[in-house]
Design an enzyme around this catalytic site. Structure first.
Site, PDB file in Angstrom:
ATOM      1  N   SER A   8       5.106   6.005   0.654  1.00  0.00           N
ATOM      2  CA  SER A   8       4.534   7.084  -0.144  1.00  0.00           C
ATOM      3  C   SER A   8       5.471   8.265  -0.347  1.00  0.00           C
ATOM      4  O   SER A   8       5.309   9.001  -1.317  1.00  0.00           O
ATOM      5  CB  SER A   8       3.209   7.549   0.467  1.00  0.00           C
ATOM      6  OG  SER A   8       3.375   7.883   1.822  1.00  0.00           O
TER       7      SER A   8
ATOM      8  N   HIS B 189       0.320   2.608  -3.518  1.00  0.00           N
ATOM      9  CA  HIS B 189       1.129   3.098  -4.644  1.00  0.00           C
ATOM     10  C   HIS B 189       1.641   1.992  -5.556  1.00  0.00           C
ATOM     11  O   HIS B 189       2.207   2.279  -6.603  1.00  0.00           O
ATOM     12  CB  HIS B 189       2.324   3.902  -4.129  1.00  0.00           C
ATOM     13  CG  HIS B 189       1.923   5.114  -3.367  1.00  0.00           C
ATOM     14  ND1 HIS B 189       1.581   6.292  -3.959  1.00  0.00           N
ATOM     15  CD2 HIS B 189       1.758   5.307  -2.037  1.00  0.00           C
ATOM     16  CE1 HIS B 189       1.253   7.172  -3.042  1.00  0.00           C
ATOM     17  NE2 HIS B 189       1.342   6.591  -1.868  1.00  0.00           N
TER      18      HIS B 189
ATOM     19  N   LYS C 250      -5.181   6.465  -7.022  1.00  0.00           N
ATOM     20  CA  LYS C 250      -3.844   6.701  -7.561  1.00  0.00           C
ATOM     21  C   LYS C 250      -3.733   6.107  -8.969  1.00  0.00           C
ATOM     22  O   LYS C 250      -4.222   6.711  -9.906  1.00  0.00           O
ATOM     23  CB  LYS C 250      -2.813   6.223  -6.564  1.00  0.00           C
ATOM     24  CG  LYS C 250      -2.825   7.208  -5.382  1.00  0.00           C
ATOM     25  CD  LYS C 250      -2.213   6.809  -4.119  1.00  0.00           C
ATOM     26  CE  LYS C 250      -2.509   7.912  -3.084  1.00  0.00           C
ATOM     27  NZ  LYS C 250      -2.209   7.517  -1.724  1.00  0.00           N
TER      28      LYS C 250
HETATM   29  C1  PLP Z   1      -2.663   7.987  -0.509  1.00  0.00           C
HETATM   30  C2  PLP Z   1      -2.527   6.920   0.508  1.00  0.00           C
HETATM   31  C3  PLP Z   1      -3.618   6.524   1.268  1.00  0.00           C
HETATM   32  C4  PLP Z   1      -4.922   7.277   1.230  1.00  0.00           C
HETATM   33  O1  PLP Z   1      -5.646   6.927   0.112  1.00  0.00           O
HETATM   34  P1  PLP Z   1      -6.854   7.862  -0.355  1.00  0.00           P
HETATM   35  O2  PLP Z   1      -7.657   6.987  -1.226  1.00  0.00           O
HETATM   36  O3  PLP Z   1      -6.242   9.025  -1.050  1.00  0.00           O
HETATM   37  O4  PLP Z   1      -7.587   8.284   0.884  1.00  0.00           O
HETATM   38  C5  PLP Z   1      -3.465   5.448   2.108  1.00  0.00           C
HETATM   39  N1  PLP Z   1      -2.281   4.815   2.223  1.00  0.00           N
HETATM   40  C6  PLP Z   1      -1.191   5.196   1.532  1.00  0.00           C
HETATM   41  C7  PLP Z   1       0.083   4.461   1.701  1.00  0.00           C
HETATM   42  C8  PLP Z   1      -1.285   6.274   0.667  1.00  0.00           C
HETATM   43  O5  PLP Z   1      -0.211   6.694   0.011  1.00  0.00           O
END
Ligand code: PLP
Length: 394
Positions: free
Chosen positions: A178, A206, A236
């Site tokens: 991330s 992602h 996302k």
């Molecule tokens: C953003 C993210 C999460 C969390 O996801 P949300 O739906 O925003 O709680 C989990 N794992 C990774 C790798 C992320 O980048």
């Protein structure tokens, strides 16, 4: 000391080390051009990679569902909150990802907590990539099992650790990291997990919607014998909210029985499922969004290279520009903001000490001209930094 004094002291500590954080006030929709803190800015800081968060089709689908079914789910999935729209979304996601089944969670954070907690009793220890997302680490901690973090992408270390025991382990990795945007070495990880009788968990928050064949993420070429536990998020590329786990039907049934963050929380609003279904349609039917995004990524990377900046390993929309010290990252972000460009500085403890960075994210809503504007604004910092680094090497 009274309590207020204690938390004020901790806040002062954060301020003294440049780690104090403040929220900016967003007054417009989550578009690339947005109004934040009363100022109009071009944003390179959302995870809305396909530009769907403010898409009218998603909004309309949600709106119609609210009119029909109301706002709240009213109960957890196992009481009576499991709505037809949740079920339809689970089946559509399973079909999209080529897995038998999918289970919706209320967020990616909760999906990771619940999944690792539930899998804990089946294994003896947990191995994490050092750069795994905080929610994976926290999920691992919930199991109470011993865990170790191998240096980022260091398969030799992981192999050595796996070889020390004959018991089962959990190997846990981000699909796309991330804060660095690079992808996990999945060919090697799947082989190692197989050889050592370990269970591989990939969190492709992602990658899904953005990378891989048809936007199926970095695990698109792997089936559920190779990546048995696949986590994705709807917050996302899907531009919505919520998350899911995909795998064999027995895995999903197991999680329904044992994942505490699944059982003990209210189901997502059904309207969010309706919007996510609309997002999935766009992901399937508009591959040109991914194509455009890839062109933006290439243009940005060529631009950085032309400035003499060493490129990282990312071919995703996450393009970190590593500034080193927290002060430099914050200073660069402030100067960009004065020019109307919003880029978020990421500092420790989110990233390792000495690797504070500008985390630039591109979305399908950006134009080539937007990328060029960012590059010319970045130019002065980067040429300056390249010079400083070269001086240090002399
Ligand atoms: C953003 C993210 C999460 C969390 O996801 P949300 O739906 O925003 O709680 C989990 N794992 C990774 C790798 C992320 O980048």
């Amino acid at each position: 000391m009274n309590w207020a004094g204690r938390w004020q002291q901790a806040i002062a500590d954060a301020e003294a080390t440049g780690l104090y954080r403040q929220r900016r006030l967003l007054k417009s929709a989550q578009n690339v051009q947005q109004e934040i803190d009363g100022k109009s800015v071009l944003s390179f800081s959302s995870n809305d990679y396909l530009g769907l968060a403010a898409d009218p089709r998603l909004a309309l689908a949600g709106e119609q569902a609210i009119q029909r079914y109301g706002v709240g789910a009213g109960a957890s999935h196992l009481v009576n909150g499991h709505h037809r729209l949740h079920h339809e979304l689970e089946e559509a996601l399973a079909d999209f990802l080529g897995r038998e089944a999918v289970l919706l969670f209320s967020s990616g954070y909760m999906a990771n907590l619940g999944t690792l907690q539930a899998l804990g009793p089946l294994v003896q220890r947990i191995y994490h990539d050092r750069l795994n997302h905080a929610s994976l680490l926290d999920g691992g901690r919930l199991t109470g099992l011993p865990f170790r973090r191998y240096p980022h992408g260091n398969l030799a270390t992981l192999e050595r650790w796996l070889g020390q025991y004959t018991e089962h382990s959990l190997v846990v990795t981000d699909g796309v990291f991330s804060m660095d945007g690079d992808s996990a070495p999945l060919n090697e990880l799947t082989a190692l997990a197989r050889t050592h009788n370990s269970l591989l968990v990939v969190d492709d928050a992602h990658g899904i919607g953005v990378l891989g064949e048809g936007g199926r993420g970095v695990t698109a070429a792997f089936d559920s014998t190779e990546v048995p536990v696949l986590v994705g998020t709807l917050s996302k590329a899907f531009g919505c909210y919520g998350a899911f786990v995909a795998g064999d039907r027995s895995l999903i049934d197991y999680l329904i029985q044992y994942a505490r963050t699944y059982r003990y929380t209210t189901a997502l609003p059904p309207s969010i499922a309706a919007s996510a279904l609309a997002a999935l349609d766009v992901i399937r039917q508009e591959p040109e969004r991914r194509v455009h995004l890839q062109r933006l990524i290439e243009r940005f990377r060529h631009g950085l290279q032309a400035l003499g900046w060493p490129l990282g390993a990312s071919d995703s929309p996450i393009q970190p520009v590593i500034m080193g010290s927290t002060e430099r990252a914050i200073d660069a972000a402030e100067q960009l903001l004065q020019q109307g460009i919003l880029v978020v500085p990421i500092r420790p403890p989110t990233v390792p000490v000495g690797s504070a960075r500008l985390r630039i994210t591109l979305t399908a809503q950006h134009s080539m001209a937007d990328v060029d504007r960012l590059l010319s604004a970045l130019g002065p910092f980067l040429t300056e930094s390249v010079r400083v680094t070269e001086d240090q090497h002399e």
